[in-house]
Design an enzyme around this catalytic site. Sequence first.
Site, PDB file in Angstrom:
ATOM      1  N   GLU A 131       0.795  -1.239   0.000  1.00  9.96           N
ATOM      2  CA  GLU A 131       0.000   0.000   0.000  1.00  9.96           C
ATOM      3  C   GLU A 131       0.823   1.282   0.000  1.00  9.96           C
ATOM      4  O   GLU A 131       0.564   2.196   0.780  1.00  9.96           O
ATOM      5  CB  GLU A 131      -0.963  -0.018   1.200  1.00  9.96           C
ATOM      6  CG  GLU A 131      -1.885  -1.238   1.206  1.00  9.96           C
ATOM      7  CD  GLU A 131      -2.870  -1.251   2.380  1.00  9.96           C
ATOM      8  OE1 GLU A 131      -2.758  -0.403   3.267  1.00  9.96           O
ATOM      9  OE2 GLU A 131      -3.760  -2.126   2.373  1.00  9.96           O
ATOM     10  N   ASN A 178       2.235  -5.150  -3.153  1.00 11.90           N
ATOM     11  CA  ASN A 178       0.821  -5.473  -2.905  1.00 11.90           C
ATOM     12  C   ASN A 178       0.034  -4.193  -2.607  1.00 11.90           C
ATOM     13  O   ASN A 178       0.513  -3.315  -1.894  1.00 11.90           O
ATOM     14  CB  ASN A 178       0.768  -6.402  -1.682  1.00 11.90           C
ATOM     15  CG  ASN A 178      -0.588  -7.038  -1.436  1.00 11.90           C
ATOM     16  OD1 ASN A 178      -1.166  -7.640  -2.338  1.00 11.90           O
ATOM     17  ND2 ASN A 178      -1.101  -6.908  -0.209  1.00 11.90           N
ATOM     18  N   HIS A 214     -10.406  -6.302  -2.219  1.00  9.21           N
ATOM     19  CA  HIS A 214     -11.507  -6.173  -1.266  1.00  9.21           C
ATOM     20  C   HIS A 214     -12.658  -5.527  -2.038  1.00  9.21           C
ATOM     21  O   HIS A 214     -12.754  -4.313  -2.132  1.00  9.21           O
ATOM     22  CB  HIS A 214     -11.084  -5.315  -0.080  1.00  9.21           C
ATOM     23  CG  HIS A 214      -9.970  -5.936   0.717  1.00  9.21           C
ATOM     24  ND1 HIS A 214     -10.172  -7.094   1.458  1.00  9.21           N
ATOM     25  CD2 HIS A 214      -8.684  -5.601   0.876  1.00  9.21           C
ATOM     26  CE1 HIS A 214      -9.028  -7.415   2.052  1.00  9.21           C
ATOM     27  NE2 HIS A 214      -8.110  -6.543   1.717  1.00  9.21           N
ATOM     28  N   GLU A 246      -6.102 -10.773  -1.180  1.00 10.03           N
ATOM     29  CA  GLU A 246      -6.957 -10.532   0.001  1.00 10.03           C
ATOM     30  C   GLU A 246      -8.431 -10.482  -0.382  1.00 10.03           C
ATOM     31  O   GLU A 246      -9.199  -9.645   0.091  1.00 10.03           O
ATOM     32  CB  GLU A 246      -6.542  -9.207   0.683  1.00 10.03           C
ATOM     33  CG  GLU A 246      -5.075  -9.168   1.050  1.00 10.03           C
ATOM     34  CD  GLU A 246      -4.668  -7.916   1.833  1.00 10.03           C
ATOM     35  OE1 GLU A 246      -5.544  -7.160   2.289  1.00 10.03           O
ATOM     36  OE2 GLU A 246      -3.452  -7.703   1.982  1.00 10.03           O
ATOM     37  N   ASP A 248     -12.201 -10.533  -0.811  1.00  9.65           N
ATOM     38  CA  ASP A 248     -13.515 -10.696  -0.192  1.00  9.65           C
ATOM     39  C   ASP A 248     -14.489  -9.811  -0.947  1.00  9.65           C
ATOM     40  O   ASP A 248     -14.090  -8.889  -1.650  1.00  9.65           O
ATOM     41  CB  ASP A 248     -13.530 -10.430   1.329  1.00  9.65           C
ATOM     42  CG  ASP A 248     -12.781  -9.196   1.773  1.00  9.65           C
ATOM     43  OD1 ASP A 248     -12.764  -8.199   1.026  1.00  9.65           O
ATOM     44  OD2 ASP A 248     -12.219  -9.214   2.886  1.00  9.65           O
TER      45      ASP A 248
HETATM   46  C1  XIL Z   1      -6.425  -6.146   8.295  1.00  5.92           C
HETATM   47  C2  XIL Z   1      -6.768  -7.311   9.212  1.00  5.92           C
HETATM   48  O1  XIL Z   1      -7.675  -8.160   8.561  1.00  5.92           O
HETATM   49  C3  XIL Z   1      -7.357  -6.813  10.515  1.00  5.92           C
HETATM   50  O2  XIL Z   1      -7.524  -7.900  11.418  1.00  5.92           O
HETATM   51  C4  XIL Z   1      -6.450  -5.760  11.131  1.00  5.92           C
HETATM   52  O3  XIL Z   1      -7.076  -5.224  12.271  1.00  5.92           O
HETATM   53  C5  XIL Z   1      -6.165  -4.658  10.130  1.00  5.92           C
HETATM   54  O4  XIL Z   1      -5.602  -5.217   8.958  1.00  5.92           O
HETATM   55  N1  XIL Z   1      -4.989  -4.567   3.653  1.00  5.92           N
HETATM   56  C6  XIL Z   1      -4.000  -5.391   4.144  1.00  5.92           C
HETATM   57  C7  XIL Z   1      -4.291  -6.240   5.319  1.00  5.92           C
HETATM   58  O5  XIL Z   1      -2.925  -5.497   3.527  1.00  5.92           O
HETATM   59  O6  XIL Z   1      -3.143  -6.475   6.090  1.00  5.92           O
HETATM   60  C8  XIL Z   1      -5.409  -5.683   6.165  1.00  5.92           C
HETATM   61  O7  XIL Z   1      -5.711  -6.623   7.189  1.00  5.92           O
HETATM   62  C9  XIL Z   1      -6.617  -5.379   5.316  1.00  5.92           C
HETATM   63  C10 XIL Z   1      -6.284  -4.368   4.256  1.00  5.92           C
END
Ligand code: XIL
Length: 324
Positions: A131, A178, A214, A246, A248
């Site tokens: 990020e 990422n 996401h 990641e 969802d």
């Molecule tokens: C999130 C986790 O799922 C949570 O449990 C934590 O509180 C915050 O981080 N991008 C990422 C992940 O790269 O590491 C993040 O994970 C979600 C967004």
Amino acid sequence: MGIAALREAAKPYAFDFGTAIEAPFLANAKFAEVLSSQFSVLEAENSMKFERIHPSKDVYDFEDADALVAFAKQHNMRFRGHTLVWHSQIAKWVLEGGYNAVQMRQILDEHIRKVAGRYAADIYAWDVVNEAFEEDGSLRHTPWFDQPGIGFSQGTGYIKQAFRWANAAAPNAKLFYNDYNNETLCPKSDAMYAMARDLLENGVPIDGVGLQMHLLPDADAPETLKSIYDNIVRFARLGLDIEITELDIRMPDGSPESLDRQAKLYAELVRMAKDLPALKLIQFWGFTDAHSWIPGFFKGTGWALPFDENYLPKPAVEAMLAVL
Ligand code: XIL
């Protein structure tokens, strides 16, 4: 009744199904059973982040990370590392230590050497940097970039350095950049593309890009799916691996209509992976709606993962399996 397994269904193809989880859940037999039977790649949702794995200056806490790596080994799953350089979940001692640029450089160098080095034989891929871009494609202001920075905070300098350190510590690991909201052709993915080209041209050891994904349900619009496809293709042409890291899909409710719409979108992504061999991983951020970051972070939404709160497959699983 056994559930047809995603990990088995993906075997004929160039991609795997993965998931990110928290170590304490491994104690739940049902959780562990679904996890190991459905997925062939595992990642730590939080256990390898700076604040967890390096909570004080001279203290590393590898307990949860080790447990996850051991579970993966035991169940013949590959392991993905997340993450070495990120603006979020940095340990307080770093943020509040008043370190100057030279010290920040030393801290990050040592951190990467210790963490990536420890798991050099276990981890097939690392999210080296997470990020680093804003939505408009500019570099994000982070403690590593400019507060006070690591001594060479011009442009992507700190990113290049992090990849070199990671490569030295874990020479066999594939090294990824990422990010989120980088799935489609957009200013952020354009910036990521320009950086990837620059890194490759300058001999920086980058092997791939991670698309967090996401998603909201409206990602099922045909023009959005085409844009995701075209974006993946341009990174593949650079010779990079692309991993969905990641995934969802957060829904407003768990009605049959919502779950059906979600299932179709999950299936579209699997179709893409079938079609694009450079797309090597479909990894969910969790796998059961019983444990998902979504309801806590995006109020009023949930139902984001392929398995329900009782670890039973939702329509998404059937739809994905039907594509394979
Ligand atoms: C999130 C986790 O799922 C949570 O449990 C934590 O509180 C915050 O981080 N991008 C990422 C992940 O790269 O590491 C993040 O994970 C979600 C967004």
